[in-house]
Write a protein that holds these residues in place. Structure first.
Motif, short mmCIF file in Angstrom:
data_model
loop_
_atom_site.label_atom_id
_atom_site.label_comp_id
_atom_site.label_asym_id
_atom_site.label_seq_id
_atom_site.Cartn_x
_atom_site.Cartn_y
_atom_site.Cartn_z
N UNK A 23 0.83 -1.21 0.00
CA UNK A 23 0.00 0.00 0.00
C UNK A 23 0.86 1.25 0.00
N UNK A 24 1.83 1.25 0.88
CA UNK A 24 2.74 2.40 0.95
C UNK A 24 3.45 2.64 -0.37
N UNK A 25 3.85 1.54 -0.99
CA UNK A 25 4.58 1.63 -2.24
C UNK A 25 3.70 2.23 -3.34
N UNK A 26 2.48 1.72 -3.41
CA UNK A 26 1.56 2.22 -4.43
C UNK A 26 1.26 3.69 -4.23
N UNK A 27 1.08 4.03 -2.98
CA UNK A 27 0.79 5.42 -2.65
C UNK A 27 1.94 6.33 -3.09
N UNK A 28 3.14 5.88 -2.80
CA UNK A 28 4.32 6.65 -3.17
C UNK A 28 4.46 6.78 -4.68
N UNK A 29 4.30 5.67 -5.36
CA UNK A 29 4.42 5.70 -6.82
C UNK A 29 3.39 6.63 -7.42
N UNK A 30 2.21 6.57 -6.86
CA UNK A 30 1.13 7.43 -7.31
C UNK A 30 1.49 8.90 -7.14
N UNK A 31 2.05 9.22 -6.00
CA UNK A 31 2.43 10.60 -5.73
C UNK A 31 3.52 11.07 -6.69
N UNK A 32 4.47 10.19 -6.95
CA UNK A 32 5.56 10.56 -7.86
C UNK A 32 5.05 10.72 -9.29
N UNK A 33 4.15 9.83 -9.68
CA UNK A 33 3.58 9.93 -11.02
C UNK A 33 2.83 11.25 -11.18
N UNK A 34 2.17 11.66 -10.11
CA UNK A 34 1.44 12.92 -10.17
C UNK A 34 2.40 14.10 -10.34
N UNK A 35 3.53 14.01 -9.68
CA UNK A 35 4.54 15.06 -9.86
C UNK A 35 4.93 15.17 -11.34
N UNK A 36 5.07 14.02 -11.99
CA UNK A 36 5.37 14.02 -13.42
C UNK A 36 4.29 14.73 -14.20
N UNK A 37 3.06 14.43 -13.84
CA UNK A 37 1.94 15.04 -14.57
C UNK A 37 1.97 16.56 -14.46
N UNK A 38 2.21 17.04 -13.27
CA UNK A 38 2.23 18.49 -13.07
C UNK A 38 3.39 19.10 -13.85
N UNK A 39 4.52 18.43 -13.82
CA UNK A 39 5.67 18.96 -14.55
C UNK A 39 5.41 19.00 -16.05
N UNK A 40 4.74 17.98 -16.52
CA UNK A 40 4.35 17.94 -17.93
C UNK A 40 3.48 19.14 -18.28
N UNK A 41 2.51 19.39 -17.41
CA UNK A 41 1.63 20.54 -17.62
C UNK A 41 2.44 21.83 -17.65
N UNK A 42 3.43 21.90 -16.79
CA UNK A 42 4.26 23.09 -16.74
C UNK A 42 5.10 23.24 -18.00
N UNK A 43 5.58 22.13 -18.48
CA UNK A 43 6.31 22.16 -19.75
C UNK A 43 5.39 22.67 -20.85
N UNK A 44 4.12 22.33 -20.74
CA UNK A 44 3.12 22.86 -21.67
C UNK A 44 3.17 24.37 -21.74
N UNK A 45 3.26 25.01 -20.57
CA UNK A 45 3.37 26.47 -20.53
C UNK A 45 4.61 26.94 -21.28
N UNK A 46 5.72 26.31 -20.94
CA UNK A 46 6.99 26.68 -21.56
C UNK A 46 6.87 26.61 -23.08
N UNK A 47 6.24 25.53 -23.56
CA UNK A 47 6.05 25.37 -25.00
C UNK A 47 5.19 26.47 -25.59
N UNK A 48 4.14 26.83 -24.87
CA UNK A 48 3.25 27.87 -25.35
C UNK A 48 4.02 29.16 -25.61
#
Lengths: 191, 191
Positions: A164-189
DNA sequence: CTGAACATGTAAAAGGTTACATGATTTT
DNA sequence: AAAATCATGTAACCTTTTACATGTTCAG
């Protein structure tokens, strides 16, 4: 010392009781065990530990073999029948709702109005804290001899909890990726 | 009232400040907003809300147009320049480590020695609480007019935050399935 | 014999929750 | 005009955290 004073125990006291129930432990052991295993879903702070152990002893829920009077040396606690009964009763009673304090996320919520760089800093902070966690807490650690860990079918309880802890952690890290991707979207714009 | 007293604010006060920063709000609004959005990663309890608002006002970080003396009617707070500065400073400072209180999980940890039925009860309790959460908190809700929500590339901050809650919930529910599967394993062993 | 890790403890303050109390406004 | 909901507030209690204080055992 009455039989039903278990009801007055704080949640932390009950957690401590649980640790003693698994197998005899000293306060120090409990501290270490709590750091390893539950720390991400239940913190036990130093200042609580010893007073609560004392309280549990006064209530007759745990006891230490030698009532060594003056000594400040290690004392190993084990659970009494009354203690085990109290533990079972607790486990069967309804649980308090989950409560979380995630300052980083709260900040993120309000950082939207700031520059993207600020959000990036927060995501970075978040990633680091979860990476630390993955390395130091969510990792299995060597199986202990005392882990007379019940099998739930093919898997032990601690395996499942760790999972459970592992999944939770992975999930949190994956979310960080998502946000960073969105931010890169801004940079691209802006490019 | 000094400029740097923001450092003494409690984390909850800062969260409240953040809500006021998004757009002018009354205490009641904040309560509702907190219930909807942050409740799973940051609870704001009633007993804190109004005293903290008062404190923030005393520090000059927020203010309410009419200093209506005796009235007990709705007062709408808005952030001052000092308040906004304090908020930014807070967001830029290191965050407190994540803290969680998940009594259900703790019990699960100690329930291993009990009958499987007991573990099943706990999983069931867990599932229900997360299902409730998915329905009442993690759901997006209608977009509000005031949500001048920053776009992070293609997505807004609240979308991302909501996404996080959703993933977390799904993860928790999936884990419940895993545990139940393991428990069915036991049943099969005995069949 | 000295430092590191082990081990236990306490006091004070900070922080948060619960329960209660009260009044205003809107709906039926 | 009653009921529901909106709205604010307070006091007491409970829990947790922080910082400090101290002694012990073992390895080098």
């Amino acid at each position: 010392m009455s039989v039903d004073e278990w009801a007055d125990l704080t949640p932390t006291a009950r957690t401590i009781l649980g640790f003693v129930a698994q197998h005899p432990r000293s306060g120090y052991d409990i501290r270490e065990a709590a750091r390893r295993s539950v720390s991400y879903f239940w913190g036990v702070s130093d200042g609580q530990l010893y007073p609560q152990l004392k309280l549990l002893a006064e209530l007759g829920l745990i006891e230490s073999p030698q009532e060594d009077p003056g000594a400040r040396s290690k004392s190993v606690w084990h659970i009494t029948p009354a203690g085990r009964a109290a533990l079972t009763k607790w486990i069967r009673s309804p649980s308090a709702p989950l409560r979380m304090r995630d300052e980083n996320l709260v900040k993120m919520m309000f950082a939207a109005e700031l520059e993207p760089a600020e959000v990036l800093r927060l995501v970075d902070e978040r990633r680091k804290s979860f990476e630390w966690f993955a390395k130091n807490v969510a990792s299995p650690g060597p199986a202990q001899s005392w882990q007379a860990d019940q099998k739930l079918g093919s898997r032990t309880t601690s395996e499942l909890l760790h999972e459970y802890g592992k999944q939770h952690t992975e999930n949190a890290l994956a979310w960080c990726d998502q946000v960073e991707e969105a931010l890169r979207g801004i940079a691209n714009d802006r490019a």
